[in-house]
Design a protein around this motif. Structure first.
Motif, PDB file in Angstrom:
ATOM      1  N   ILE A  57       0.847  -1.201   0.000  1.00  0.00           N
ATOM      2  CA  ILE A  57       0.000   0.000   0.000  1.00  0.00           C
ATOM      3  C   ILE A  57       0.879   1.246   0.000  1.00  0.00           C
ATOM      4  N   ALA A  58       1.961   1.207   0.775  1.00  0.00           N
ATOM      5  CA  ALA A  58       2.886   2.346   0.833  1.00  0.00           C
ATOM      6  C   ALA A  58       3.439   2.674  -0.555  1.00  0.00           C
ATOM      7  N   GLU A  59       3.778   1.646  -1.314  1.00  0.00           N
ATOM      8  CA  GLU A  59       4.322   1.859  -2.656  1.00  0.00           C
ATOM      9  C   GLU A  59       3.349   2.665  -3.517  1.00  0.00           C
ATOM     10  N   TYR A  60       2.069   2.320  -3.442  1.00  0.00           N
ATOM     11  CA  TYR A  60       1.069   3.025  -4.247  1.00  0.00           C
ATOM     12  C   TYR A  60       0.792   4.419  -3.694  1.00  0.00           C
ATOM     13  N   GLU A  61       0.798   4.570  -2.384  1.00  0.00           N
ATOM     14  CA  GLU A  61       0.586   5.905  -1.802  1.00  0.00           C
ATOM     15  C   GLU A  61       1.722   6.842  -2.193  1.00  0.00           C
ATOM     16  N   ILE A  62       2.932   6.342  -2.170  1.00  0.00           N
ATOM     17  CA  ILE A  62       4.090   7.158  -2.561  1.00  0.00           C
ATOM     18  C   ILE A  62       4.039   7.452  -4.061  1.00  0.00           C
ATOM     19  N   LYS A  63       3.716   6.436  -4.858  1.00  0.00           N
ATOM     20  CA  LYS A  63       3.630   6.602  -6.317  1.00  0.00           C
ATOM     21  C   LYS A  63       2.610   7.678  -6.696  1.00  0.00           C
ATOM     22  N   GLN A  64       1.461   7.665  -6.062  1.00  0.00           N
ATOM     23  CA  GLN A  64       0.414   8.621  -6.430  1.00  0.00           C
ATOM     24  C   GLN A  64       0.535   9.953  -5.692  1.00  0.00           C
ATOM     25  N   ASN A  65       1.393  10.014  -4.680  1.00  0.00           N
ATOM     26  CA  ASN A  65       1.619  11.239  -3.912  1.00  0.00           C
ATOM     27  C   ASN A  65       0.329  11.800  -3.312  1.00  0.00           C
ATOM     28  N   VAL A  66      -0.578  10.903  -2.967  1.00  0.00           N
ATOM     29  CA  VAL A  66      -1.841  11.262  -2.320  1.00  0.00           C
ATOM     30  C   VAL A  66      -2.109  10.200  -1.267  1.00  0.00           C
ATOM     31  N   PRO A  67      -2.465  10.598  -0.037  1.00  0.00           N
ATOM     32  CA  PRO A  67      -2.732   9.605   1.008  1.00  0.00           C
ATOM     33  C   PRO A  67      -3.892   8.674   0.635  1.00  0.00           C
ATOM     34  N   ILE A  68      -3.816   7.460   1.124  1.00  0.00           N
ATOM     35  CA  ILE A  68      -4.885   6.477   0.944  1.00  0.00           C
ATOM     36  C   ILE A  68      -5.576   6.299   2.284  1.00  0.00           C
ATOM     37  N   GLU A  69      -6.855   6.575   2.316  1.00  0.00           N
ATOM     38  CA  GLU A  69      -7.659   6.387   3.519  1.00  0.00           C
ATOM     39  C   GLU A  69      -7.944   4.891   3.662  1.00  0.00           C
ATOM     40  N   ILE A  70      -7.695   4.337   4.852  1.00  0.00           N
ATOM     41  CA  ILE A  70      -7.860   2.901   5.061  1.00  0.00           C
ATOM     42  C   ILE A  70      -8.810   2.657   6.230  1.00  0.00           C
ATOM     43  N   TYR A  71      -9.867   1.881   5.965  1.00  0.00           N
ATOM     44  CA  TYR A  71     -10.817   1.455   6.987  1.00  0.00           C
ATOM     45  C   TYR A  71     -10.612  -0.036   7.193  1.00  0.00           C
ATOM     46  N   PHE A  72     -10.568  -0.486   8.451  1.00  0.00           N
ATOM     47  CA  PHE A  72     -10.405  -1.912   8.693  1.00  0.00           C
ATOM     48  C   PHE A  72     -11.200  -2.349   9.912  1.00  0.00           C
ATOM     49  N   MET A  73     -11.669  -3.601   9.832  1.00  0.00           N
ATOM     50  CA  MET A  73     -12.514  -4.160  10.888  1.00  0.00           C
ATOM     51  C   MET A  73     -12.348  -5.673  10.941  1.00  0.00           C
ATOM     52  N   GLY A  74     -12.886  -6.272  12.011  1.00  0.00           N
ATOM     53  CA  GLY A  74     -13.007  -7.724  12.077  1.00  0.00           C
ATOM     54  C   GLY A  74     -14.310  -8.097  11.393  1.00  0.00           C
ATOM     55  N   LYS A  75     -14.922  -9.175  11.837  1.00  0.00           N
ATOM     56  CA  LYS A  75     -16.210  -9.568  11.266  1.00  0.00           C
ATOM     57  C   LYS A  75     -17.314  -8.635  11.752  1.00  0.00           C
ATOM     58  N   THR A  76     -17.209  -8.212  13.007  1.00  0.00           N
ATOM     59  CA  THR A  76     -18.167  -7.282  13.615  1.00  0.00           C
ATOM     60  C   THR A  76     -17.387  -6.312  14.500  1.00  0.00           C
ATOM     61  N   GLY A  77     -18.117  -5.387  15.094  1.00  0.00           N
ATOM     62  CA  GLY A  77     -17.494  -4.492  16.077  1.00  0.00           C
ATOM     63  C   GLY A  77     -16.972  -3.200  15.486  1.00  0.00           C
ATOM     64  N   ASN A  78     -15.978  -2.655  16.172  1.00  0.00           N
ATOM     65  CA  ASN A  78     -15.408  -1.367  15.795  1.00  0.00           C
ATOM     66  C   ASN A  78     -14.781  -1.393  14.410  1.00  0.00           C
ATOM     67  N   VAL A  79     -14.784  -0.211  13.800  1.00  0.00           N
ATOM     68  CA  VAL A  79     -14.090   0.010  12.538  1.00  0.00           C
ATOM     69  C   VAL A  79     -13.049   1.083  12.811  1.00  0.00           C
ATOM     70  N   MET A  80     -11.835   0.875  12.354  1.00  0.00           N
ATOM     71  CA  MET A  80     -10.789   1.894  12.504  1.00  0.00           C
ATOM     72  C   MET A  80     -10.511   2.523  11.153  1.00  0.00           C
ATOM     73  N   ARG A  81     -10.136   3.807  11.214  1.00  0.00           N
ATOM     74  CA  ARG A  81      -9.764   4.535  10.005  1.00  0.00           C
ATOM     75  C   ARG A  81      -8.393   5.157  10.191  1.00  0.00           C
ATOM     76  N   SER A  82      -7.596   4.992   9.161  1.00  0.00           N
ATOM     77  CA  SER A  82      -6.309   5.655   9.073  1.00  0.00           C
ATOM     78  C   SER A  82      -6.390   6.581   7.865  1.00  0.00           C
ATOM     79  N   ASN A  83      -6.010   7.829   8.028  1.00  0.00           N
ATOM     80  CA  ASN A  83      -6.082   8.771   6.909  1.00  0.00           C
ATOM     81  C   ASN A  83      -4.962   8.585   5.898  1.00  0.00           C
ATOM     82  N   SER A  84      -3.952   7.820   6.286  1.00  0.00           N
ATOM     83  CA  SER A  84      -2.810   7.579   5.408  1.00  0.00           C
ATOM     84  C   SER A  84      -2.110   6.309   5.868  1.00  0.00           C
ATOM     85  N   LEU A  85      -1.502   5.620   4.944  1.00  0.00           N
ATOM     86  CA  LEU A  85      -0.734   4.438   5.309  1.00  0.00           C
ATOM     87  C   LEU A  85       0.382   4.803   6.281  1.00  0.00           C
ATOM     88  N   SER A  86       0.860   6.030   6.237  1.00  0.00           N
ATOM     89  CA  SER A  86       1.957   6.440   7.121  1.00  0.00           C
ATOM     90  C   SER A  86       1.575   6.346   8.599  1.00  0.00           C
TER      91      SER A  86
END
Length: 160
Positions: free
Chosen positions: A119-148
């Motif tokens: 993911i870092a390779e593509y974020e650096i290549k495009q020079n724009v942050p990638i917003e990432i949302y991640f979760m388990g099967k249920t429950g909380n969802v976390m968001r990162s505004n950038s792979l960094s």
């Protein structure tokens, strides 16, 4: 010697119901993709969905192999498909959902180290942050505004 402190900022949503409609729909695509994962050995299924700046949504899921190193994670399956089929498109955001047949995954499960590097390779290549949302099967969802925020000391082409 001096001490260096590294901080990351992540955002936590109590459930997918707190997400905006567009992110909710992307998470739903990641969940659907997760359900189609091929994980007969680990019984740990992961799905990823990527929104590109051209409006296309690309999905991927983990694909295992009896020779473990030969498998591929959901995030890399999706990101490499996007790169191969839409080489000029930028990745706006990624949604990831993971579950296990052996226990209930209620905590957010972030990308593994290899996926973070991809993911870092593509974020650096495009020079724009990638917003990432991640979760388990249920429950909380976390968001990162950038792979960094998930990989603060990234290895990139500038070090080669």
């Amino acid at each position: 010697m001096k001490e260096v402190k590294i901080e990351s900022t992540l955002f936590v949503y109590e459930s997918i119901d707190e997400l905006s409609e567009d992110v909710f729909l992307l998470i739903q695509k990641a969940i659907k993709s997760r359900e189609m994962a091929y994980a007969p050995y680990s019984e740990f299924k992961v799905g990823a969905a990527i929104l590109l700046d051209n409006g296309e949504v690309v999905t991927g899921n983990n694909q295992e192999n009896a020779s473990y190193p030969s498998g591929l994670c959901a995030e890399r399956t999706a990101i490499y498909y996007a790169g191969a089929n839409y080489p000029d498109a930028k990745i706006v955001r990624m949604a990831i959902s993971a579950s296990s047949n052996n226990n209930i995954t209620t905590k957010p499960i972030p990308p593994c180290g290899a996926c973070r590097q991809a993911i870092a390779e593509y974020e650096i290549k495009q020079n724009v942050p990638i917003e990432i949302y991640f979760m388990g099967k249920t429950g909380n969802v976390m968001r990162s505004n950038s792979l960094s925020d998930l990989l603060p000391l990234v290895f990139d082409k500038s070090q080669l």
